[in-house]
Design a protein around this motif. Structure first.
Motif, PDB file in Angstrom:
ATOM      1  N   PHE A  46      23.848  74.322 -26.335  1.00  0.00           N
ATOM      2  CA  PHE A  46      24.201  74.349 -24.916  1.00  0.00           C
ATOM      3  C   PHE A  46      23.232  73.402 -24.194  1.00  0.00           C
ATOM      4  N   TYR A  68      33.315  62.453 -25.347  1.00  0.00           N
ATOM      5  CA  TYR A  68      32.138  63.054 -25.992  1.00  0.00           C
ATOM      6  C   TYR A  68      32.532  64.329 -26.731  1.00  0.00           C
ATOM      7  N   GLY A 121      14.515  60.575 -30.589  1.00  0.00           N
ATOM      8  CA  GLY A 121      15.016  61.065 -29.297  1.00  0.00           C
ATOM      9  C   GLY A 121      14.358  62.373 -28.900  1.00  0.00           C
ATOM     10  N   PHE A 122      14.882  62.951 -27.845  1.00  0.00           N
ATOM     11  CA  PHE A 122      14.310  64.175 -27.274  1.00  0.00           C
ATOM     12  C   PHE A 122      14.308  65.312 -28.317  1.00  0.00           C
ATOM     13  N   ILE A 123      15.468  65.782 -28.726  1.00  0.00           N
ATOM     14  CA  ILE A 123      15.522  66.946 -29.631  1.00  0.00           C
ATOM     15  C   ILE A 123      15.042  66.551 -31.031  1.00  0.00           C
ATOM     16  N   THR A 170      18.094  55.101 -27.088  1.00  0.00           N
ATOM     17  CA  THR A 170      17.446  55.952 -26.070  1.00  0.00           C
ATOM     18  C   THR A 170      16.156  56.564 -26.618  1.00  0.00           C
ATOM     19  N   GLY A 171      16.004  56.553 -27.934  1.00  0.00           N
ATOM     20  CA  GLY A 171      14.791  57.104 -28.551  1.00  0.00           C
ATOM     21  C   GLY A 171      13.604  56.179 -28.338  1.00  0.00           C
ATOM     22  N   VAL A 215      20.067  71.806 -23.400  1.00  0.00           N
ATOM     23  CA  VAL A 215      18.710  71.834 -23.947  1.00  0.00           C
ATOM     24  C   VAL A 215      17.754  71.166 -22.951  1.00  0.00           C
ATOM     25  N   GLN A 221      21.131  64.171 -35.547  1.00  0.00           N
ATOM     26  CA  GLN A 221      20.985  64.289 -34.087  1.00  0.00           C
ATOM     27  C   GLN A 221      21.455  63.032 -33.348  1.00  0.00           C
ATOM     28  N   ASP A 244      16.807  55.824 -36.646  1.00  0.00           N
ATOM     29  CA  ASP A 244      17.119  55.777 -35.208  1.00  0.00           C
ATOM     30  C   ASP A 244      17.263  54.323 -34.770  1.00  0.00           C
ATOM     31  N   ASP A 245      18.208  54.050 -33.890  1.00  0.00           N
ATOM     32  CA  ASP A 245      18.354  52.661 -33.416  1.00  0.00           C
ATOM     33  C   ASP A 245      17.541  52.408 -32.138  1.00  0.00           C
ATOM     34  N   LYS A 261      32.644  65.200 -30.786  1.00  0.00           N
ATOM     35  CA  LYS A 261      31.839  66.294 -31.356  1.00  0.00           C
ATOM     36  C   LYS A 261      32.752  67.255 -32.131  1.00  0.00           C
ATOM     37  N   ASP A 267      21.054  51.844 -37.570  1.00  0.00           N
ATOM     38  CA  ASP A 267      22.181  52.282 -36.736  1.00  0.00           C
ATOM     39  C   ASP A 267      23.128  53.114 -37.604  1.00  0.00           C
ATOM     40  N   ILE A 268      23.540  54.277 -37.142  1.00  0.00           N
ATOM     41  CA  ILE A 268      24.438  55.110 -37.961  1.00  0.00           C
ATOM     42  C   ILE A 268      25.836  54.494 -38.098  1.00  0.00           C
TER      43      ILE A 268
HETATM   44  P1  NAD Z   1      18.594  61.546 -27.082  1.00  0.00           P
HETATM   45  O1  NAD Z   1      19.383  60.458 -26.444  1.00  0.00           O
HETATM   46  O2  NAD Z   1      17.197  61.778 -26.635  1.00  0.00           O
HETATM   47  O3  NAD Z   1      18.604  61.397 -28.657  1.00  0.00           O
HETATM   48  C1  NAD Z   1      19.605  60.717 -29.370  1.00  0.00           C
HETATM   49  C2  NAD Z   1      18.904  59.797 -30.364  1.00  0.00           C
HETATM   50  O4  NAD Z   1      19.903  59.132 -31.135  1.00  0.00           O
HETATM   51  C3  NAD Z   1      18.059  58.715 -29.692  1.00  0.00           C
HETATM   52  O5  NAD Z   1      16.800  58.630 -30.318  1.00  0.00           O
HETATM   53  C4  NAD Z   1      18.877  57.443 -29.902  1.00  0.00           C
HETATM   54  O6  NAD Z   1      18.066  56.290 -29.939  1.00  0.00           O
HETATM   55  C5  NAD Z   1      19.555  57.759 -31.217  1.00  0.00           C
HETATM   56  N1  NAD Z   1      20.799  57.015 -31.415  1.00  0.00           N
HETATM   57  C6  NAD Z   1      21.811  56.829 -30.540  1.00  0.00           C
HETATM   58  N2  NAD Z   1      22.765  56.063 -31.077  1.00  0.00           N
HETATM   59  C7  NAD Z   1      22.352  55.764 -32.339  1.00  0.00           C
HETATM   60  C8  NAD Z   1      22.900  55.005 -33.392  1.00  0.00           C
HETATM   61  N3  NAD Z   1      24.064  54.342 -33.259  1.00  0.00           N
HETATM   62  N4  NAD Z   1      22.213  54.908 -34.557  1.00  0.00           N
HETATM   63  C9  NAD Z   1      21.010  55.527 -34.705  1.00  0.00           C
HETATM   64  N5  NAD Z   1      20.439  56.253 -33.729  1.00  0.00           N
HETATM   65  C10 NAD Z   1      21.099  56.367 -32.562  1.00  0.00           C
HETATM   66  O7  NAD Z   1      19.482  62.867 -26.876  1.00  0.00           O
HETATM   67  P2  NAD Z   1      19.157  64.389 -27.222  1.00  0.00           P
HETATM   68  O8  NAD Z   1      19.322  65.142 -25.974  1.00  0.00           O
HETATM   69  O9  NAD Z   1      17.919  64.492 -28.007  1.00  0.00           O
HETATM   70  O10 NAD Z   1      20.418  64.725 -28.158  1.00  0.00           O
HETATM   71  C11 NAD Z   1      20.301  64.897 -29.565  1.00  0.00           C
HETATM   72  C12 NAD Z   1      21.635  65.402 -30.101  1.00  0.00           C
HETATM   73  O11 NAD Z   1      21.935  66.681 -29.545  1.00  0.00           O
HETATM   74  C13 NAD Z   1      22.831  64.518 -29.756  1.00  0.00           C
HETATM   75  O12 NAD Z   1      23.711  64.521 -30.851  1.00  0.00           O
HETATM   76  C14 NAD Z   1      23.475  65.222 -28.568  1.00  0.00           C
HETATM   77  O13 NAD Z   1      24.841  64.930 -28.456  1.00  0.00           O
HETATM   78  C15 NAD Z   1      23.230  66.656 -28.952  1.00  0.00           C
HETATM   79  N6  NAD Z   1      23.232  67.596 -27.829  1.00  0.00           N
HETATM   80  C16 NAD Z   1      22.278  67.491 -26.858  1.00  0.00           C
HETATM   81  C17 NAD Z   1      22.264  68.422 -25.830  1.00  0.00           C
HETATM   82  C18 NAD Z   1      21.254  68.389 -24.720  1.00  0.00           C
HETATM   83  O14 NAD Z   1      21.348  69.229 -23.813  1.00  0.00           O
HETATM   84  N7  NAD Z   1      20.280  67.499 -24.737  1.00  0.00           N
HETATM   85  C19 NAD Z   1      23.219  69.447 -25.809  1.00  0.00           C
HETATM   86  C20 NAD Z   1      24.201  69.480 -26.796  1.00  0.00           C
HETATM   87  C21 NAD Z   1      24.175  68.573 -27.834  1.00  0.00           C
END
Ligand code: NAD
Ligand code: UD1
Length: 304
Positions: free
Chosen positions: A169, A141, A10-12, A35-36, A171, A73, A31-32, A145, A53-54
């Motif tokens: 916060f 959500y 995913g993104f982060i 969205t990644g 990102v 993440q 990762d499943d 968390k 899948d987690i």
């Molecule tokens: P994202 O959607 O890009 O990344 C989430 C990743 O988790 C994806 O690669 C997705 O495929 C994977 N995923 C989802 N469900 C899954 C599952 N059941 N099993 C395995 N993999 C799974 O989102 P992001 O913005 O990179 O967020 C990463 C983390 O940071 C998340 O936990 C999110 O809640 C948290 N977060 C993000 C932000 C933000 O501003 N982007 C802020 C606070 C917290």
């Protein structure tokens, strides 16, 4: 070090993966791909990518053999999606965390860093948000968390698994996917401005957020591993600065040299009005502080 990154495609997560590889570590991505994306990940001889899948505890357990550090993440990161499906998102965002913690405990993992969220604070009126506040959650959500943070704490207290919770916060940065209406607002606005489309603002645009560039979030994760004083703690990961949505859009328009009027729509359900952080605890215990201001981060993003 051998590390496992859930949600690493995913993104982060993918930026954490890049940093771990740059620092010479062996990395497993779990990762499943909901969205990644594969294209977020490099081809690298120290990188193993598992499609898993987690919600599947056994698959997590099988892939944690020999792992020292877990960066958790994976989640359904969209607040509105969890409002549409609170039970389905709980299975990922809370029970999935429990599976990660339990697999880590049973595999001899040393430390788990958990991606929590500023969303836990909800509508508690105190500003800036500080870790000692009692959260008043507004969405499934945020509930998941917060429950996950508690699970991290008890796994530390009961079983001695080292855990650190980072309340990110808002990102932003490269690879944030703009394709869904529920994506991060900076990625959506950037995409719409590039296409000459009108951005939508939900509410009056006076809601505030604390926008943090992704490389700062990656650094906070590295500090969480390196710093023993962080263990068992929860930290705000933010800049400490607030920006209204109207200011954000104006700054983005200025940087891109365009002039557009937004389409104002009703405020979204579960939306927090004001969110920005007190970052003193992270400075003191995590020895971390954000380096990149919003303007600089936006310029970095637009140069990609
Ligand atoms: P994202 O959607 O890009 O990344 C989430 C990743 O988790 C994806 O690669 C997705 O495929 C994977 N995923 C989802 N469900 C899954 C599952 N059941 N099993 C395995 N993999 C799974 O989102 P992001 O913005 O990179 O967020 C990463 C983390 O940071 C998340 O936990 C999110 O809640 C948290 N977060 C993000 C932000 C933000 O501003 N982007 C802020 C606070 C917290
Ligand atoms: C974001 C994260 C969430 C994280 C939280 C921490 C995403 C998708 N969500 O939620 O995972 O836990 O920060 O603070 O990364 N908006 C518009 N127009 C749009 C899109 C959004 O006006 O086209 C508004 C929203 O209504 C909201 C603000 O912009 O008021 C920010 O929205 P968004 O980027 O989705 O973030 P959060 O809901 O704060």
């Amino acid at each position: 070090m051998k590390a496992l990154v859930t949600g690493g495609a995913g993104f982060i997560g993918s930026h954490i993966v890049d940093r771990l590889l740059d620092d010479g570590h062996e990395v497993t991505v779990f990762d499943d791909f909901s969205t990644g994306k594969n294209e977020n990940l490099p081809d690298h001889d120290r990188l193993v990518v598992i499609e898993g899948d987690i919600r599947d505890y056994d698959a997590l357990l099988n892939n944690m053999v020999g792992v020292e550090h877990v960066f958790h993440q994976a989640a359904i990161a969209s607040v509105p999606k969890t409002i549409d499906d609170p039970i389905g998102s709980n299975a990922v965002n809370y029970q999935g965390t429990l599976h990660v913690l339990e697999a880590a405990r049973n595999s001899g993992v040393q430390k788990v860093v958990f991606a929590s969220s500023a969303a836990v604070y909800g509508d508690e009126p105190t500003l800036p948000k500080v870790e000692t506040m009692l959260p008043v959650t507004l969405s499934p959500y945020a509930v998941d968390k917060l429950a996950s943070e508690h699970a991290c704490r008890i796994y530390h207290q009961l079983y001695g698994l080292e855990t650190v919770c980072l309340r990110y916060f808002n990102v932003f940065g490269p690879r944030q996917d703009p394709s869904s209406p529920y994506s991060g607002v900076i990625s959506i606005f950037a995409d719409r401005l590039d296409q000459g489309l009108t951005p939508t603002v939900y509410g009056d645009g006076e809601q505030t957020r604390d926008y943090i560039f992704v490389s700062d979030v990656v650094e906070a994760n590295m500090k969480a591993i390196a710093n023993s004083a962080a263990t068992g703690e929860v930290f705000n990961i933010a800049t400490g600065n607030k920006t209204t949505l109207n200011q954000l859009l104006k700054t983005m328009c200025d940087l891109k040299g365009v002039d557009v009027a937004a389409d104002y729509q009703q405020m979204r359900q579960g939306d927090i009005k004001d969110s920005y952080a007190n970052v003193d605890k992270a400075a003191a215990l995590l020895e971390w502080k954000a380096d990149i201001e919003l303007n600089q981060g936006l310029q970095n993003l637009f140069q990609q």
